[in-house]
Design a protein around this motif. Structure first.
Motif, mmCIF file in Angstrom:
data_model
loop_
_atom_site.group_PDB
_atom_site.id
_atom_site.type_symbol
_atom_site.label_atom_id
_atom_site.label_comp_id
_atom_site.label_asym_id
_atom_site.label_seq_id
_atom_site.Cartn_x
_atom_site.Cartn_y
_atom_site.Cartn_z
ATOM 1 N N GLY A 14 0.801 -1.211 0.000
ATOM 2 C CA GLY A 14 0.000 0.000 0.000
ATOM 3 C C GLY A 14 0.837 1.265 0.000
ATOM 4 O O GLY A 14 0.434 2.284 -0.559
ATOM 5 N N HIS A 15 1.998 1.215 0.642
ATOM 6 C CA HIS A 15 2.890 2.374 0.633
ATOM 7 C C HIS A 15 3.343 2.683 -0.795
ATOM 8 O O HIS A 15 3.428 3.849 -1.190
ATOM 9 N N CYS A 16 3.615 1.646 -1.566
ATOM 10 C CA CYS A 16 4.011 1.822 -2.968
ATOM 11 C C CYS A 16 2.898 2.513 -3.740
ATOM 12 O O CYS A 16 3.148 3.449 -4.504
ATOM 13 N N VAL A 17 1.679 2.055 -3.540
ATOM 14 C CA VAL A 17 0.518 2.641 -4.207
ATOM 15 C C VAL A 17 0.404 4.118 -3.856
ATOM 16 O O VAL A 17 0.232 4.977 -4.727
ATOM 17 N N ALA A 18 0.517 4.431 -2.570
ATOM 18 C CA ALA A 18 0.388 5.815 -2.115
ATOM 19 C C ALA A 18 1.497 6.699 -2.674
ATOM 20 O O ALA A 18 1.232 7.834 -3.108
ATOM 21 N N SER A 19 2.725 6.208 -2.694
ATOM 22 C CA SER A 19 3.855 6.999 -3.195
ATOM 23 C C SER A 19 3.700 7.323 -4.674
ATOM 24 O O SER A 19 3.875 8.472 -5.090
ATOM 25 N N ILE A 20 3.369 6.321 -5.458
ATOM 26 C CA ILE A 20 3.208 6.524 -6.894
ATOM 27 C C ILE A 20 2.025 7.448 -7.171
ATOM 28 O O ILE A 20 2.117 8.379 -7.968
ATOM 29 N N THR A 21 0.912 7.192 -6.494
ATOM 30 C CA THR A 21 -0.285 8.009 -6.698
ATOM 31 C C THR A 21 -0.007 9.470 -6.371
ATOM 32 O O THR A 21 -0.378 10.373 -7.134
ATOM 33 N N GLU A 22 0.666 9.715 -5.271
ATOM 34 C CA GLU A 22 0.967 11.086 -4.847
ATOM 35 C C GLU A 22 1.821 11.813 -5.885
ATOM 36 O O GLU A 22 1.541 12.958 -6.245
ATOM 37 N N GLU A 23 2.860 11.165 -6.384
ATOM 38 C CA GLU A 23 3.746 11.799 -7.362
ATOM 39 C C GLU A 23 3.030 12.055 -8.685
ATOM 40 O O GLU A 23 3.172 13.127 -9.283
ATOM 41 N N ILE A 24 2.259 11.079 -9.155
ATOM 42 C CA ILE A 24 1.591 11.227 -10.451
ATOM 43 C C ILE A 24 0.501 12.291 -10.387
ATOM 44 O O ILE A 24 0.298 13.036 -11.349
ATOM 45 N N VAL A 34 -4.612 4.604 -11.219
ATOM 46 C CA VAL A 34 -4.988 3.263 -10.779
ATOM 47 C C VAL A 34 -3.718 2.413 -10.743
ATOM 48 O O VAL A 34 -3.080 2.197 -11.779
ATOM 49 N N VAL A 35 -3.350 1.951 -9.551
ATOM 50 C CA VAL A 35 -2.169 1.119 -9.377
ATOM 51 C C VAL A 35 -2.631 -0.308 -9.107
ATOM 52 O O VAL A 35 -3.400 -0.543 -8.176
ATOM 53 N N ASP A 36 -2.171 -1.249 -9.929
ATOM 54 C CA ASP A 36 -2.518 -2.663 -9.774
ATOM 55 C C ASP A 36 -1.262 -3.413 -9.358
ATOM 56 O O ASP A 36 -0.385 -3.697 -10.189
ATOM 57 N N LEU A 37 -1.165 -3.708 -8.062
ATOM 58 C CA LEU A 37 0.025 -4.388 -7.539
ATOM 59 C C LEU A 37 0.207 -5.777 -8.144
ATOM 60 O O LEU A 37 1.327 -6.178 -8.460
ATOM 61 N N ALA A 38 -0.888 -6.527 -8.302
ATOM 62 C CA ALA A 38 -0.807 -7.892 -8.823
ATOM 63 C C ALA A 38 -0.273 -7.917 -10.252
ATOM 64 O O ALA A 38 0.490 -8.813 -10.621
ATOM 65 N N ALA A 39 -0.668 -6.945 -11.056
ATOM 66 C CA ALA A 39 -0.251 -6.893 -12.460
ATOM 67 C C ALA A 39 1.007 -6.034 -12.664
ATOM 68 O O ALA A 39 1.554 -5.980 -13.760
ATOM 69 N N ASN A 40 1.455 -5.358 -11.599
ATOM 70 C CA ASN A 40 2.599 -4.439 -11.692
ATOM 71 C C ASN A 40 2.375 -3.361 -12.749
ATOM 72 O O ASN A 40 3.262 -3.045 -13.539
ATOM 73 N N THR A 41 1.166 -2.791 -12.753
ATOM 74 C CA THR A 41 0.852 -1.745 -13.722
ATOM 75 C C THR A 41 0.316 -0.496 -13.035
ATOM 76 O O THR A 41 -0.239 -0.557 -11.945
ATOM 77 N N VAL A 42 0.498 0.612 -13.726
ATOM 78 C CA VAL A 42 -0.068 1.888 -13.317
ATOM 79 C C VAL A 42 -0.811 2.431 -14.536
ATOM 80 O O VAL A 42 -0.258 2.489 -15.634
ATOM 81 N N THR A 43 -2.065 2.809 -14.331
ATOM 82 C CA THR A 43 -2.875 3.408 -15.384
ATOM 83 C C THR A 43 -3.230 4.821 -14.951
ATOM 84 O O THR A 43 -3.676 5.029 -13.823
#
Length: 71
Positions: A14-24, A34-43
């Motif tokens: 979840g920290h990864c999701v929050a960090s990426i979301t905040e920067e983008i 939209v960050v999908d940890l299972a698929a290793n994708t960011v949309t």
């Protein structure tokens, strides 16, 4: 509305999701991340999205961008 997809390596929690979301979200034109940890994708959804700035935001968050995701 435009949509950009990225393969991102190194995400695991979840920290990864929050960090990426905040920067983008700081990039002009971004309306949704939209960050999908299972698929290793960011949309990213938005208008007038600058691919170079989005990639820089992901790197700034501390992650690497993998091969492009097919549209």
């Amino acid at each position: 509305m435009t949509r950009k997809h990225y393969n991102v390596t190194g995400m695991s929690c979840g920290h990864c999701v929050a960090s990426i979301t905040e920067e983008i979200r700081e990039v002009d034109g971004v309306s949704e991340v939209v960050v999908d940890l299972a698929a290793n994708t960011v949309t990213v959804h938005g208008t007038g999205l600058d691919d170079e700035r989005l990639r820089a935001a992901i790197v700034e968050a501390g992650y690497e961008i993998g091969d492009p995701v097919p549209a």
